[in-house]
Motif scaffolding. Structure first.
Motif, PDB file in Angstrom:
ATOM      1  N   THR A   1      96.472 -17.319   6.970  1.00 41.30           N
ATOM      2  CA  THR A   1      95.837 -16.004   6.902  1.00 41.30           C
ATOM      3  C   THR A   1      96.061 -15.289   8.237  1.00 41.30           C
ATOM      4  O   THR A   1      95.972 -15.895   9.295  1.00 41.30           O
ATOM      5  CB  THR A   1      94.336 -16.111   6.618  1.00 41.30           C
TER       6      THR A   1
ATOM      7  N   ALA B   1     100.817 -12.186   9.543  1.00 35.92           N
ATOM      8  CA  ALA B   1     101.610 -11.037   9.977  1.00 35.92           C
ATOM      9  C   ALA B   1     101.153 -10.513  11.335  1.00 35.92           C
ATOM     10  O   ALA B   1     101.710  -9.542  11.850  1.00 35.92           O
ATOM     11  CB  ALA B   1     101.532  -9.917   8.939  1.00 35.92           C
TER      12      ALA B   1
ATOM     13  N   THR C   1     102.249 -16.572   4.238  1.00 43.66           N
ATOM     14  CA  THR C   1     101.398 -15.598   4.918  1.00 43.66           C
ATOM     15  C   THR C   1     100.531 -14.842   3.923  1.00 43.66           C
ATOM     16  O   THR C   1     101.025 -14.337   2.909  1.00 43.66           O
ATOM     17  CB  THR C   1     102.264 -14.597   5.706  1.00 43.66           C
TER      18      THR C   1
ATOM     19  N   ASP D   1      97.969 -11.663   4.251  1.00 46.62           N
ATOM     20  CA  ASP D   1      97.586 -10.663   5.260  1.00 46.62           C
ATOM     21  C   ASP D   1      97.436  -9.320   4.560  1.00 46.62           C
ATOM     22  O   ASP D   1      98.230  -8.984   3.670  1.00 46.62           O
ATOM     23  CB  ASP D   1      98.683 -10.582   6.338  1.00 46.62           C
ATOM     24  N   ASN D   2      96.426  -8.550   4.986  1.00 41.11           N
ATOM     25  CA  ASN D   2      96.246  -7.215   4.397  1.00 41.11           C
ATOM     26  C   ASN D   2      96.951  -6.121   5.195  1.00 41.11           C
ATOM     27  O   ASN D   2      96.885  -4.938   4.832  1.00 41.11           O
ATOM     28  CB  ASN D   2      94.753  -6.880   4.246  1.00 41.11           C
ATOM     29  N   LEU D   3      97.621  -6.497   6.285  1.00 37.28           N
ATOM     30  CA  LEU D   3      98.375  -5.579   7.151  1.00 37.28           C
ATOM     31  C   LEU D   3      97.495  -4.521   7.814  1.00 37.28           C
ATOM     32  O   LEU D   3      97.988  -3.488   8.252  1.00 37.28           O
ATOM     33  CB  LEU D   3      99.531  -4.908   6.394  1.00 37.28           C
TER      34      LEU D   3
ATOM     35  N   ALA E   1     104.475  -6.274   8.459  1.00 39.27           N
ATOM     36  CA  ALA E   1     105.306  -6.962   7.478  1.00 39.27           C
ATOM     37  C   ALA E   1     106.574  -7.512   8.114  1.00 39.27           C
ATOM     38  O   ALA E   1     107.070  -8.576   7.731  1.00 39.27           O
ATOM     39  CB  ALA E   1     105.653  -6.004   6.331  1.00 39.27           C
TER      40      ALA E   1
ATOM     41  N   PHE F   1     105.469 -14.074   1.677  1.00 36.94           N
ATOM     42  CA  PHE F   1     104.413 -13.140   2.081  1.00 36.94           C
ATOM     43  C   PHE F   1     103.622 -12.721   0.852  1.00 36.94           C
ATOM     44  O   PHE F   1     104.183 -12.236  -0.127  1.00 36.94           O
ATOM     45  CB  PHE F   1     105.024 -11.920   2.757  1.00 36.94           C
ATOM     46  N   GLU F   2     102.321 -12.919   0.916  1.00 42.41           N
ATOM     47  CA  GLU F   2     101.401 -12.433  -0.108  1.00 42.41           C
ATOM     48  C   GLU F   2     100.461 -11.426   0.545  1.00 42.41           C
ATOM     49  O   GLU F   2      99.638 -11.791   1.376  1.00 42.41           O
ATOM     50  CB  GLU F   2     100.588 -13.594  -0.704  1.00 42.41           C
ATOM     51  N   GLN F   3     100.620 -10.155   0.187  1.00 45.07           N
ATOM     52  CA  GLN F   3      99.730  -9.141   0.764  1.00 45.07           C
ATOM     53  C   GLN F   3      98.421  -9.126  -0.013  1.00 45.07           C
ATOM     54  O   GLN F   3      98.411  -8.990  -1.242  1.00 45.07           O
ATOM     55  CB  GLN F   3     100.373  -7.751   0.736  1.00 45.07           C
TER      56      GLN F   3
ATOM     57  N   ASP G   1      93.691  -9.257   0.600  1.00 47.62           N
ATOM     58  CA  ASP G   1      92.522  -9.146   1.472  1.00 47.62           C
ATOM     59  C   ASP G   1      91.592 -10.333   1.242  1.00 47.62           C
ATOM     60  O   ASP G   1      91.370 -10.744   0.094  1.00 47.62           O
ATOM     61  CB  ASP G   1      91.786  -7.840   1.182  1.00 47.62           C
TER      62      ASP G   1
ATOM     63  N   LYS H   1     105.120   0.627  11.391  1.00 45.70           N
ATOM     64  CA  LYS H   1     104.311   0.695  10.171  1.00 45.70           C
ATOM     65  C   LYS H   1     105.181   1.214   9.024  1.00 45.70           C
ATOM     66  O   LYS H   1     105.984   2.108   9.213  1.00 45.70           O
ATOM     67  CB  LYS H   1     103.121   1.630  10.364  1.00 45.70           C
TER      68      LYS H   1
END
Length: 328
Positions: free
Chosen positions: A8, A11, A31, A33-35, A40, A48-50, A52, A328
């Motif tokens: 968690t 990123a 990973t 992460d909500n960025l 990214a 990568f799994e975006q 929250d 970003k």
């Protein structure tokens, strides 16, 4: 399927370095992460799994999809001043998100958990080298939220057999020496990148937050550890749990404290440039001196912070600062 580890905050600054270290050690970092503060582009070493941490369904789906053997939990809000101003936000995100994660891990049978805690759980205990036995007396909501997560992990250990290694660490600095990942926050609040922004002409001057502390030069003293050394300890902690060695807390630092002015002096030497400075008021919640006693990590984990000289930390950070940024 390889041995997946759910990371968690993978990123983010420390999490991305941890993913590199995990991949080098033969794991597959996934990973999550909500960025909100991560990038990214920093996710280079695994899937990568975006998502929250406040979204329990998203967590359950990720555990079902990847079936990780362990969790490495870095994701958190971490600005002391913001925490003092917005305690509810910090308790909701840090504690609520962590509780979701811990419950999801236990429900999925993922029972090895490495947690990124903080020396802020100790509060302001000046003149004391802080080790694992020092009483925890957090002086701000950030430290309080992290202490609460430590207690949740202990409770889940008793109730569900969740195994954990908790790391309380100090000021993390530097960048991956290869330049693949580094430290980049928006907004930036950490001393060394702020200082390097000034050197690079991106900021007019560095603000010293408090110059009237009871230290030799009036500025706060902190224990700095190189990010690559820090994440090496996290891999060792994962292997500690895999070996069945039981729940443990470790402090990670070098045992040496440097004042803000000392860090600036070293930056001048490394970059061969001046660092213009302004004197400002103290920040709410800041402790005067935080220095780690890390003997347990050295003796029990075999951890060696070999890159954590001020010269190398600033030098690696400066190389990254000149060449690598995320967008970003």
């Amino acid at each position: 399927m390889g041995r997946h580890v759910l990371v968690t905050g993978g990123a983010g600054y420390i999490g991305s370095h941890a993913c590199k270290a995990l991949a080098a050690a033969g794991y597959v970092p996934v990973t999550f992460d909500n960025l909100a503060t991560g990038w990214a582009e920093a996710v280079k070493y695994g899937p990568f799994e975006q998502g929250d941490l406040l979204d329990r369904a998203a967590l359950d789906a990720v555990f079902a999809k990847w079936q990780p053997i362990a969790v490495m939990h870095f994701a958190a809000l971490s600005q002391v001043g913001e925490a003092v101003a917005q305690p509810g936000h910090y308790w909701r995100v840090n504690v609520g998100g962590s509780l979701n994660l811990i419950e999801a891990a236990a429900a999925a049978g993922c029972m090895d958990f490495v947690f990124s805690s903080t020396c802020a759980t100790y509060g302001d205990q000046d003149g004391v080298v802080l080790n694992e036995d020092t009483p925890q007396r957090p002086s701000n909501p950030y430290g309080s939220s992290k202490r609460a997560i430590e207690e949740i992990l202990r409770d889940f250990g008793v109730a569900h057999g969740l195994r954990h290694v908790i790391y309380r660490y100090f000021n993390v600095a530097g960048a991956d020496p290869s330049g693949e990942v580094g430290e980049f926050h928006q907004p930036e609040t950490h001393l060394i990148p702020l200082m390097l922004d000034v050197v690079a002409g991106k900021r007019a001057a560095l603000t010293l937050h408090g110059t009237d502390y009871a230290t030799p030069d009036g500025t706060c003293i902190r224990d700095y550890v190189h990010v690559s050394d820090l994440v090496d300890a996290h891999v060792l902690g994962l292997q500690w749990l895999e070996a069945g060695k039981g729940n443990r807390v470790f402090c990670l630092g070098t045992g040496a404290g440097f004042s803000v002015r000392e860090v600036v002096t070293q930056a001048r030497a490394v970059t061969n440039q001046e660092v213009p400075m302004n004197e400002g008021p103290r920040r709410p919640g800041d402790a005067m001196q935080l220095v780690s006693g890390s003997a347990r990590a050295v003796e029990e984990l075999g951890w060696r912070p070999t890159r954590s000289s001020l010269q190398q930390m600033i030098g690696d950070a400066w190389r990254w600062h000149q060449n690598g940024h995320y967008d970003k």
